[in-house]
Design a protein around this motif. Structure first.
Motif, PDB file in Angstrom:
ATOM      1  N   PHE A  49     -31.166  -4.293 -20.559  1.00 50.28           N
ATOM      2  CA  PHE A  49     -30.632  -3.121 -21.240  1.00 50.28           C
ATOM      3  C   PHE A  49     -29.121  -3.187 -21.375  1.00 50.28           C
ATOM      4  O   PHE A  49     -28.439  -3.822 -20.589  1.00 50.28           O
ATOM      5  CB  PHE A  49     -30.985  -1.844 -20.451  1.00 50.28           C
ATOM      6  CG  PHE A  49     -32.449  -1.626 -20.285  1.00 50.28           C
ATOM      7  CD1 PHE A  49     -33.118  -2.108 -19.174  1.00 50.28           C
ATOM      8  CD2 PHE A  49     -33.170  -0.946 -21.247  1.00 50.28           C
ATOM      9  CE1 PHE A  49     -34.477  -1.912 -19.023  1.00 50.28           C
ATOM     10  CE2 PHE A  49     -34.535  -0.742 -21.107  1.00 50.28           C
ATOM     11  CZ  PHE A  49     -35.189  -1.234 -19.984  1.00 50.28           C
ATOM     12  N   GLU A  74     -33.625   2.979 -28.184  1.00 51.35           N
ATOM     13  CA  GLU A  74     -33.239   3.935 -27.138  1.00 51.35           C
ATOM     14  C   GLU A  74     -34.366   4.023 -26.128  1.00 51.35           C
ATOM     15  O   GLU A  74     -35.468   4.446 -26.441  1.00 51.35           O
ATOM     16  CB  GLU A  74     -32.976   5.314 -27.745  1.00 51.35           C
ATOM     17  CG  GLU A  74     -31.680   5.396 -28.508  1.00 51.35           C
ATOM     18  CD  GLU A  74     -31.363   6.807 -28.961  1.00 51.35           C
ATOM     19  OE1 GLU A  74     -31.215   6.999 -30.174  1.00 51.35           O
ATOM     20  OE2 GLU A  74     -31.279   7.700 -28.100  1.00 51.35           O
ATOM     21  N   PHE A 101     -25.128   9.358 -21.351  1.00 49.11           N
ATOM     22  CA  PHE A 101     -25.406   7.950 -21.142  1.00 49.11           C
ATOM     23  C   PHE A 101     -26.691   7.643 -21.907  1.00 49.11           C
ATOM     24  O   PHE A 101     -27.496   8.532 -22.156  1.00 49.11           O
ATOM     25  CB  PHE A 101     -25.671   7.633 -19.664  1.00 49.11           C
ATOM     26  CG  PHE A 101     -24.476   7.755 -18.763  1.00 49.11           C
ATOM     27  CD1 PHE A 101     -23.949   8.987 -18.423  1.00 49.11           C
ATOM     28  CD2 PHE A 101     -23.900   6.626 -18.220  1.00 49.11           C
ATOM     29  CE1 PHE A 101     -22.862   9.105 -17.574  1.00 49.11           C
ATOM     30  CE2 PHE A 101     -22.820   6.718 -17.370  1.00 49.11           C
ATOM     31  CZ  PHE A 101     -22.298   7.956 -17.050  1.00 49.11           C
ATOM     32  N   VAL A 102     -26.895   6.380 -22.236  1.00 50.86           N
ATOM     33  CA  VAL A 102     -28.175   5.968 -22.805  1.00 50.86           C
ATOM     34  C   VAL A 102     -28.416   4.515 -22.430  1.00 50.86           C
ATOM     35  O   VAL A 102     -27.505   3.696 -22.455  1.00 50.86           O
ATOM     36  CB  VAL A 102     -28.231   6.154 -24.347  1.00 50.86           C
ATOM     37  CG1 VAL A 102     -27.221   5.279 -25.062  1.00 50.86           C
ATOM     38  CG2 VAL A 102     -29.634   5.911 -24.878  1.00 50.86           C
ATOM     39  N   LEU A 103     -29.649   4.232 -22.008  1.00 47.71           N
ATOM     40  CA  LEU A 103     -30.082   2.859 -21.801  1.00 47.71           C
ATOM     41  C   LEU A 103     -30.743   2.404 -23.090  1.00 47.71           C
ATOM     42  O   LEU A 103     -31.654   3.066 -23.595  1.00 47.71           O
ATOM     43  CB  LEU A 103     -31.087   2.758 -20.648  1.00 47.71           C
ATOM     44  CG  LEU A 103     -30.522   2.811 -19.241  1.00 47.71           C
ATOM     45  CD1 LEU A 103     -31.663   2.834 -18.225  1.00 47.71           C
ATOM     46  CD2 LEU A 103     -29.611   1.627 -18.964  1.00 47.71           C
ATOM     47  N   GLN A 150     -21.835   4.571 -21.974  1.00 47.83           N
ATOM     48  CA  GLN A 150     -21.303   5.733 -21.257  1.00 47.83           C
ATOM     49  C   GLN A 150     -20.350   6.485 -22.162  1.00 47.83           C
ATOM     50  O   GLN A 150     -19.467   5.887 -22.761  1.00 47.83           O
ATOM     51  CB  GLN A 150     -20.471   5.301 -20.047  1.00 47.83           C
ATOM     52  CG  GLN A 150     -21.143   4.525 -19.002  1.00 47.83           C
ATOM     53  CD  GLN A 150     -20.166   4.240 -17.854  1.00 47.83           C
ATOM     54  OE1 GLN A 150     -19.148   4.915 -17.685  1.00 47.83           O
ATOM     55  NE2 GLN A 150     -20.471   3.244 -17.064  1.00 47.83           N
ATOM     56  N   SER A 177     -23.090  -2.108 -18.525  1.00 48.45           N
ATOM     57  CA  SER A 177     -22.670  -0.751 -18.839  1.00 48.45           C
ATOM     58  C   SER A 177     -21.343  -0.804 -19.575  1.00 48.45           C
ATOM     59  O   SER A 177     -20.405  -1.444 -19.109  1.00 48.45           O
ATOM     60  CB  SER A 177     -22.531   0.058 -17.549  1.00 48.45           C
ATOM     61  OG  SER A 177     -22.183   1.386 -17.835  1.00 48.45           O
ATOM     62  N   HIS A 224     -28.973  -4.416 -16.548  1.00 43.29           N
ATOM     63  CA  HIS A 224     -28.179  -3.877 -17.650  1.00 43.29           C
ATOM     64  C   HIS A 224     -26.698  -4.162 -17.481  1.00 43.29           C
ATOM     65  O   HIS A 224     -26.248  -4.447 -16.391  1.00 43.29           O
ATOM     66  CB  HIS A 224     -28.408  -2.370 -17.818  1.00 43.29           C
ATOM     67  CG  HIS A 224     -27.801  -1.511 -16.749  1.00 43.29           C
ATOM     68  ND1 HIS A 224     -28.493  -1.105 -15.624  1.00 43.29           N
ATOM     69  CD2 HIS A 224     -26.567  -0.947 -16.622  1.00 43.29           C
ATOM     70  CE1 HIS A 224     -27.729  -0.340 -14.876  1.00 43.29           C
ATOM     71  NE2 HIS A 224     -26.541  -0.230 -15.453  1.00 43.29           N
ATOM     72  N   GLN A 269     -33.774   5.293 -22.636  1.00 46.96           N
ATOM     73  CA  GLN A 269     -33.638   6.479 -21.800  1.00 46.96           C
ATOM     74  C   GLN A 269     -32.253   7.096 -21.920  1.00 46.96           C
ATOM     75  O   GLN A 269     -31.288   6.552 -21.396  1.00 46.96           O
ATOM     76  CB  GLN A 269     -33.889   6.115 -20.327  1.00 46.96           C
ATOM     77  CG  GLN A 269     -33.836   7.291 -19.382  1.00 46.96           C
ATOM     78  CD  GLN A 269     -34.990   8.240 -19.592  1.00 46.96           C
ATOM     79  OE1 GLN A 269     -36.137   7.834 -19.566  1.00 46.96           O
ATOM     80  NE2 GLN A 269     -34.703   9.494 -19.815  1.00 46.96           N
ATOM     81  N   GLU A 323     -26.244  -0.222 -21.333  1.00 41.40           N
ATOM     82  CA  GLU A 323     -26.032   1.194 -21.046  1.00 41.40           C
ATOM     83  C   GLU A 323     -24.707   1.603 -21.682  1.00 41.40           C
ATOM     84  O   GLU A 323     -23.691   0.962 -21.453  1.00 41.40           O
ATOM     85  CB  GLU A 323     -25.967   1.425 -19.537  1.00 41.40           C
ATOM     86  CG  GLU A 323     -25.662   2.865 -19.153  1.00 41.40           C
ATOM     87  CD  GLU A 323     -25.453   3.010 -17.656  1.00 41.40           C
ATOM     88  OE1 GLU A 323     -26.339   3.538 -16.989  1.00 41.40           O
ATOM     89  OE2 GLU A 323     -24.384   2.544 -17.160  1.00 41.40           O
ATOM     90  N   LEU A 369     -32.954   9.502 -13.555  1.00 40.02           N
ATOM     91  CA  LEU A 369     -32.188   9.284 -14.776  1.00 40.02           C
ATOM     92  C   LEU A 369     -32.830   9.970 -15.968  1.00 40.02           C
ATOM     93  O   LEU A 369     -32.582   9.622 -17.103  1.00 40.02           O
ATOM     94  CB  LEU A 369     -32.033   7.783 -15.026  1.00 40.02           C
ATOM     95  CG  LEU A 369     -31.300   7.040 -13.911  1.00 40.02           C
ATOM     96  CD1 LEU A 369     -31.282   5.553 -14.173  1.00 40.02           C
ATOM     97  CD2 LEU A 369     -29.890   7.573 -13.737  1.00 40.02           C
TER      98      LEU A 369
END
Length: 138
Positions: A61, A40, A51-53, A65, A19, A17, A42, A63, A113
């Motif tokens: 992914f 979405e 946060f979301v992955l 923040q 971020s 990923h 996680q 991510e 997570l």
């Protein structure tokens, strides 16, 4: 490199990923999810920050923040906070990085997570000052 090529030096290596530290978390989520079609995967919180992955569709992914304290932190890396490389063994990878002379900024740590997503993560500073995460999904 052609798909399916293996890295014999760092087994399991691959893009996991990127971020992004957001200016407006909700607007960024809408853009990546609704405009670009990322699913979405996680959502989770760390220290009260969201946060979301987001699944890019190919196993990698993005991510997002939420800004710490609701305000983006001025940084040389904004909006890119770090990038992560998948690793089959984060602890072994950290030792290789350490021997190469890169500073370890976070030793390997097992994290939850949210839900069933467990990982061992570590961070180091790359040779150009970039922040790199090693990510081993358990």
């Amino acid at each position: 490199m052609p798909k399916g090529t293996h890295n014999s030096t760092l087994p399991g290596c691959g893009f996991h990923h990127i971020s992004i530290q957001t200016v407006d978390f909700d607007a960024a989520l809408r853009f990546y999810r609704d405009t670009l079609g990322m699913r979405e995967h996680q959502p989770f919180e760390v220290g009260g920050r969201r946060f979301v992955l987001l699944d890019c569709g190919d196993g990698s992914f993005v991510e997002l923040q939420e800004p710490e304290g609701g305000t983006p932190i001025p940084s040389e890396t904004v909006p890119l906070a770090h990038f992560a490389l998948a690793a089959a063994d984060t602890r072994a990878a950290v030792e290789m990085v350490r021997q190469a002379g890169c500073p370890i900024t976070m030793e390997p740590k097992q994290v939850n997570l949210g839900g069933k997503l467990q990982a061992v993560v570590a961070f180091f500073t790359g040779p150009n000052g970039e922040s790199v995460e090693l990510f081993q999904e358990l």
